[in-house]
Write a protein that holds these residues in place. Structure first.
Motif, PDB file in Angstrom:
ATOM      1  N   ALA A  91       0.839  -1.204   0.000  1.00  0.00           N
ATOM      2  CA  ALA A  91       0.000   0.000   0.000  1.00  0.00           C
ATOM      3  C   ALA A  91       0.874   1.254   0.000  1.00  0.00           C
ATOM      4  O   ALA A  91       0.621   2.215  -0.746  1.00  0.00           O
ATOM      5  N   GLY A  92       1.925   1.236   0.834  1.00  0.00           N
ATOM      6  CA  GLY A  92       2.842   2.384   0.893  1.00  0.00           C
ATOM      7  C   GLY A  92       3.535   2.631  -0.431  1.00  0.00           C
ATOM      8  O   GLY A  92       3.715   3.781  -0.852  1.00  0.00           O
ATOM      9  N   SER A  93       3.917   1.539  -1.106  1.00  0.00           N
ATOM     10  CA  SER A  93       4.629   1.688  -2.386  1.00  0.00           C
ATOM     11  C   SER A  93       3.727   2.304  -3.449  1.00  0.00           C
ATOM     12  O   SER A  93       4.179   3.140  -4.238  1.00  0.00           O
ATOM     13  N   PHE A  94       2.450   1.921  -3.469  1.00  0.00           N
ATOM     14  CA  PHE A  94       1.526   2.506  -4.449  1.00  0.00           C
ATOM     15  C   PHE A  94       1.387   4.013  -4.210  1.00  0.00           C
ATOM     16  O   PHE A  94       1.358   4.806  -5.164  1.00  0.00           O
ATOM     17  N   ILE A  95       1.299   4.391  -2.940  1.00  0.00           N
ATOM     18  CA  ILE A  95       1.136   5.806  -2.601  1.00  0.00           C
ATOM     19  C   ILE A  95       2.388   6.600  -2.982  1.00  0.00           C
ATOM     20  O   ILE A  95       2.306   7.727  -3.492  1.00  0.00           O
ATOM     21  N   LEU A  96       3.552   5.989  -2.785  1.00  0.00           N
ATOM     22  CA  LEU A  96       4.812   6.673  -3.112  1.00  0.00           C
ATOM     23  C   LEU A  96       5.068   6.724  -4.612  1.00  0.00           C
ATOM     24  O   LEU A  96       5.600   7.709  -5.132  1.00  0.00           O
ATOM     25  N   ILE A  97       4.700   5.650  -5.325  1.00  0.00           N
ATOM     26  CA  ILE A  97       4.998   5.569  -6.759  1.00  0.00           C
ATOM     27  C   ILE A  97       4.100   6.489  -7.580  1.00  0.00           C
ATOM     28  O   ILE A  97       4.553   7.073  -8.575  1.00  0.00           O
ATOM     29  N   GLN A  98       2.833   6.662  -7.173  1.00  0.00           N
ATOM     30  CA  GLN A  98       1.880   7.408  -7.992  1.00  0.00           C
ATOM     31  C   GLN A  98       2.394   8.788  -8.433  1.00  0.00           C
ATOM     32  O   GLN A  98       2.325   9.125  -9.629  1.00  0.00           O
ATOM     33  N   PRO A  99       2.938   9.631  -7.529  1.00  0.00           N
ATOM     34  CA  PRO A  99       3.413  10.952  -7.988  1.00  0.00           C
ATOM     35  C   PRO A  99       4.650  10.877  -8.877  1.00  0.00           C
ATOM     36  O   PRO A  99       5.001  11.864  -9.536  1.00  0.00           O
ATOM     37  N   LEU A 100       5.320   9.702  -8.874  1.00  0.00           N
ATOM     38  CA  LEU A 100       6.579   9.574  -9.615  1.00  0.00           C
ATOM     39  C   LEU A 100       6.412   8.875 -10.964  1.00  0.00           C
ATOM     40  O   LEU A 100       7.404   8.552 -11.625  1.00  0.00           O
ATOM     41  N   ILE A 101       5.168   8.628 -11.377  1.00  0.00           N
ATOM     42  CA  ILE A 101       4.926   7.859 -12.605  1.00  0.00           C
ATOM     43  C   ILE A 101       5.361   8.654 -13.835  1.00  0.00           C
ATOM     44  O   ILE A 101       4.603   9.449 -14.397  1.00  0.00           O
ATOM     45  N   SER A 102       6.602   8.424 -14.191  1.00  0.00           N
ATOM     46  CA  SER A 102       7.165   8.998 -15.423  1.00  0.00           C
ATOM     47  C   SER A 102       8.540   8.367 -15.621  1.00  0.00           C
ATOM     48  O   SER A 102       9.135   7.820 -14.682  1.00  0.00           O
ATOM     49  N   GLY A 103       9.026   8.393 -16.842  1.00  0.00           N
ATOM     50  CA  GLY A 103      10.362   7.872 -17.127  1.00  0.00           C
ATOM     51  C   GLY A 103      10.541   6.421 -16.737  1.00  0.00           C
ATOM     52  O   GLY A 103       9.645   5.587 -16.940  1.00  0.00           O
ATOM     53  N   PHE A 104      11.695   6.117 -16.138  1.00  0.00           N
ATOM     54  CA  PHE A 104      12.031   4.730 -15.821  1.00  0.00           C
ATOM     55  C   PHE A 104      11.168   4.148 -14.696  1.00  0.00           C
ATOM     56  O   PHE A 104      11.149   2.931 -14.479  1.00  0.00           O
ATOM     57  N   PHE A 105      10.459   5.008 -13.969  1.00  0.00           N
ATOM     58  CA  PHE A 105       9.566   4.501 -12.919  1.00  0.00           C
ATOM     59  C   PHE A 105       8.406   3.699 -13.514  1.00  0.00           C
ATOM     60  O   PHE A 105       7.821   2.846 -12.839  1.00  0.00           O
ATOM     61  N   ILE A 106       8.070   3.971 -14.767  1.00  0.00           N
ATOM     62  CA  ILE A 106       6.926   3.282 -15.381  1.00  0.00           C
ATOM     63  C   ILE A 106       7.188   1.790 -15.571  1.00  0.00           C
ATOM     64  O   ILE A 106       6.367   0.969 -15.146  1.00  0.00           O
ATOM     65  N   PRO A 107       8.319   1.366 -16.194  1.00  0.00           N
ATOM     66  CA  PRO A 107       8.569  -0.083 -16.286  1.00  0.00           C
ATOM     67  C   PRO A 107       8.784  -0.741 -14.925  1.00  0.00           C
ATOM     68  O   PRO A 107       8.422  -1.906 -14.729  1.00  0.00           O
ATOM     69  N   ILE A 108       9.374   0.018 -13.979  1.00  0.00           N
ATOM     70  CA  ILE A 108       9.541  -0.523 -12.624  1.00  0.00           C
ATOM     71  C   ILE A 108       8.167  -0.773 -12.003  1.00  0.00           C
ATOM     72  O   ILE A 108       7.918  -1.831 -11.399  1.00  0.00           O
ATOM     73  N   ALA A 109       7.270   0.192 -12.159  1.00  0.00           N
ATOM     74  CA  ALA A 109       5.916   0.038 -11.617  1.00  0.00           C
ATOM     75  C   ALA A 109       5.194  -1.116 -12.306  1.00  0.00           C
ATOM     76  O   ALA A 109       4.421  -1.841 -11.667  1.00  0.00           O
ATOM     77  N   TYR A 110       5.451  -1.308 -13.593  1.00  0.00           N
ATOM     78  CA  TYR A 110       4.816  -2.392 -14.344  1.00  0.00           C
ATOM     79  C   TYR A 110       5.139  -3.741 -13.705  1.00  0.00           C
ATOM     80  O   TYR A 110       4.252  -4.564 -13.452  1.00  0.00           O
ATOM     81  N   ILE A 111       6.421  -3.960 -13.425  1.00  0.00           N
ATOM     82  CA  ILE A 111       6.848  -5.226 -12.819  1.00  0.00           C
ATOM     83  C   ILE A 111       6.385  -5.315 -11.365  1.00  0.00           C
ATOM     84  O   ILE A 111       5.932  -6.363 -10.904  1.00  0.00           O
ATOM     85  N   TRP A 112       6.484  -4.202 -10.644  1.00  0.00           N
ATOM     86  CA  TRP A 112       6.112  -4.196  -9.222  1.00  0.00           C
ATOM     87  C   TRP A 112       4.634  -4.530  -9.017  1.00  0.00           C
ATOM     88  O   TRP A 112       4.276  -5.278  -8.110  1.00  0.00           O
ATOM     89  N   VAL A 113       3.779  -3.982  -9.862  1.00  0.00           N
ATOM     90  CA  VAL A 113       2.348  -4.273  -9.763  1.00  0.00           C
ATOM     91  C   VAL A 113       2.100  -5.772  -9.929  1.00  0.00           C
ATOM     92  O   VAL A 113       1.287  -6.366  -9.206  1.00  0.00           O
ATOM     93  N   GLU A 114       2.804  -6.407 -10.854  1.00  0.00           N
ATOM     94  CA  GLU A 114       2.646  -7.848 -11.062  1.00  0.00           C
ATOM     95  C   GLU A 114       3.041  -8.625  -9.810  1.00  0.00           C
ATOM     96  O   GLU A 114       2.375  -9.599  -9.423  1.00  0.00           O
ATOM     97  N   ILE A 115       4.119  -8.190  -9.147  1.00  0.00           N
ATOM     98  CA  ILE A 115       4.571  -8.846  -7.912  1.00  0.00           C
ATOM     99  C   ILE A 115       3.526  -8.669  -6.807  1.00  0.00           C
ATOM    100  O   ILE A 115       3.165  -9.624  -6.107  1.00  0.00           O
ATOM    101  N   VAL A 116       3.041  -7.445  -6.647  1.00  0.00           N
ATOM    102  CA  VAL A 116       2.062  -7.150  -5.596  1.00  0.00           C
ATOM    103  C   VAL A 116       0.797  -7.983  -5.786  1.00  0.00           C
ATOM    104  O   VAL A 116       0.319  -8.642  -4.845  1.00  0.00           O
ATOM    105  N   VAL A 117       0.275  -7.969  -6.992  1.00  0.00           N
ATOM    106  CA  VAL A 117      -0.962  -8.700  -7.258  1.00  0.00           C
ATOM    107  C   VAL A 117      -0.752 -10.198  -7.059  1.00  0.00           C
ATOM    108  O   VAL A 117      -1.588 -10.888  -6.451  1.00  0.00           O
TER     109      VAL A 117
END
Length: 588
Positions: A91-117
């Motif tokens: 939950a904390g990671s989603f809150i922290l990642i949301q404002p940073l969604i741009s550049g290289f954070f996007i592919p990182i978030a792509y993989i991270w979401v798969e891990i979380v789910v």
């Protein structure tokens, strides 16, 4: 009304637990759907979407070691503590990642979401499995898992108005909110964990057995899983690329994904609750195995000749709707004749490792192919894979019937670790024949292998055996159908408990578990019976009824537990399995 009752088969005393897990499933899947929709939209709208195939490969490479590490953590922390830790991090990671969604954070978030789910779904099913007895699990998993299907439908249809009102930059915050609500229901569900693990020793024993060489039947199952994974990657890639081209605006893309998954979720509910079971029971496993590839042939052919969103949506809809309903149930049934010790070792490898390798290699292949061919021509590879898939399914089905007959003759069938609550025609017929055997051992084995499954297919045989069978057979039927009133009526139970035989004692316990308070006048005199078994069963039943001479019943059992004679203690212990007040886990 009877049909609806059969589908929503919740027994007395289970409603609160089922509701807790239903909402646990609902909000876990809601979190996953919103997070995955957000990550897909961000990647396709804000990043270089040509490397999407490499994300399939990256997910396959990262997810396996991550889940292996998570498994190690389950041995270090209690379920409650690990659940609190993971939910807090996620939950904390989603809150922290949301404002940073741009550049290289996007592919990182792509993989991270798969891990979380992935981990959240594992935790949900682990909690559910730890809380339900095998009989309950087969009957209730469909209802509990239905919370996820309803979630996809309801949340999906509300994504469009949400993004119209608030935009797409809040989606991971919403996912975090759903995760927090899922966390609340997850914590509540811990109270339902079984105090006494079911058949733990048997599982350990099975895991120590030697590995055996894979046979063609198992290779066939692995081939089906691998080919379906390849086709899924191809269809998913085409669907997302065409959707992103059709809806260049991110909000429109999110709205489309939401509407699409909502419709697919509604179709999945209909398939799972109303079509899958009857279809497999009537037409058999082959139809169940062939439905998905046949629809994918239609979708992939449409994509090849008419590469528009409608064609891509049809192919994706087929995969989304049939794969997680009738196809999964059919593949689970294929594992049925495989000896349990082999299945426990091979099944996770095929469902995990083989599937991940197929998905990863497919992503890598797509990455290079789209540089030299048009998107629509990926359907040629999909169609080729589906043709092999079809022929493999036909061959595997032929082997399935032979393997099923061999497994029953060798008594190797075990449903316990299979996530399936349906039967196919061949299985029903084979087990019916075994139940009709004059051999008591064969009858007992048939009863063992269908325990926990819906028993309606064998209703007549079970009723006949309960009246005419041996003591052990009747006891077994009581044990497995104690909560199935359409097979063993309350009148059957009361009549049986009044007989002077060994089955009567078990019937007394069933009467208590069913809360048949009308039997109290017959039970209370038994508290002074000469037979220890009768006395203990009557006392335990009265405590389960929570009525009548409960103080005397409790004192009878406590006196037996405090007795120096071990057999007397064992008799009392045997009747206190369902009582957590006299015999809490701490006292054990």
């Amino acid at each position: 009304l009877q049909f609806f009752k059969k589908i929503i088969n919740i027994k007395k005393g289970e409603a609160k637990m089922v509701l807790t897990f239903f909402f646990f499933s609902f909000f876990t899947v809601a979190m996953g759907m919103v997070a995955k929709t957000a990550r897909d939209a961000y990647f396709l709208s804000r990043f270089e979407k040509s490397i999407l195939p490499l994300m399939f490969l990256a997910v396959a490479v990262v997810i396996a070691p991550t889940l292996t590490y998570y498994t190690k953590l389950t041995n270090k922390f209690s379920p409650r503590k690990l659940f609190i830790i993971t939910c807090s991090i996620f939950a904390g990671s989603f809150i922290l990642i949301q404002p940073l969604i741009s550049g290289f954070f996007i592919p990182i978030a792509y993989i991270w979401v798969e891990i979380v789910v992935g981990i959240m779904l594992i935790q949900f099913w682990t909690f559910a499995s730890s809380s339900l007895e095998p009989q309950q699990a087969k009957r209730l998993f469909g209802i509990i898992g239905g919370g996820g299907s309803f979630s996809v439908m309801l949340i999906g249809m509300n994504l469009k108005p949400f993004v119209n009102a608030f935009g797409t930059d809040e989606l991971l915050f919403v996912a975090a909110g759903f995760l927090i609500i899922a966390f609340v229901f997850g914590i509540l569900s811990i109270q339902y964990f079984n105090k006494i693990p079911v058949k733990k020793g048997a599982a350990k024993k099975a895991s120590k057995k030697k590995k055996r060489k894979k046979d063609p039947f198992i290779i066939g199952i692995g081939t089906i899983v691998a080919l379906s994974a390849i086709v899924t990657v191809l269809v998913d890639y085409q669907f997302k690329m065409i959707a992103s081209s059709t809806f260049p605006n991110e909000a429109d893309l999110v709205a489309f994904f939401g509407s699409f998954y909502s419709i697919a979720g509604a179709a999945s509910i209909i398939m799972q609750f109303f079509i899958t079971g009857p279809l497999l029971s009537r037409f058999g496993i082959l139809i169940g195995l062939l439905i998905l590839p046949f629809f994918l042939i239609a979708g992939s052919a449409a994509l090849l000749f008419i590469p528009v969103l409608m064609s891509a949506s049809f192919a994706k809809f087929s995969d989304q709707t049939f794969k997680f309903t009738i196809n999964n149930s059919s593949v689970e049934l294929l594992w049925l004749p495989v000896p349990p010790n082999i299945r426990k070792y091979i099944k996770p490898q095929i469902g995990g490792t083989v599937k991940a390798i197929a998905e990863g290699l497919s992503g890598l292949l797509v990455f290079f192919l789209v540089k030299i061919i048009e998107l629509q021509f990926l359907s040629i590879i999909a169609l080729g894979s589906i043709v092999v898939w079809l022929f493999t399914s036909i061959r595997v089905k032929a082997n399935y019937v032979k393997q099923l007959q061999i497994a029953i003759s060798k008594r190797q069938i075990d449903f316990e670790d299979l996530n399936v609550d349906v039967q196919d025609a061949a299985m029903v017929k084979t087990i019916e024949k075994t139940l009709s055997s004059k051999d008591e051992i064969q009858q007992l084995f048939a009863l063992e292998i269908i325990e926990g499954l819906p028993l309606s297919s064998w209703k007549n045989s079970l009723e006949r055996l309960f009246k005419e069978g041996s003591v052990d057979v009747r006891k077994r039927i009581l044990s497995m159908a104690w909560d199935e009133e359409f097979i063993l009526s309350n009148e059957d139970i009361i009549t049986t408990m009044k007989k002077d035989d060994d089955v009567a004692i078990e019937a007394i316990m069933v009467a208590g578990r069913r809360k048949l308070t009308e039997i109290l006048p017959d039970l209370e005199p038994l508290l002074s019976a000469d037979s220890l078994e009768t006395r203990a069963a009557a006392a335990a039943a009265i405590l389960l009824l929570e009525a009548g001479q409960t103080d005397k019943a409790e004192s009878v059992l406590i006196e037996m537990l405090d007795n120096d004679d071990e057999s007397t203690q064992a008799t009392a212990l045997n009747r206190l399995v369902y009582n957590n007040s006299i015999l809490p886990q701490e006292k054990l």
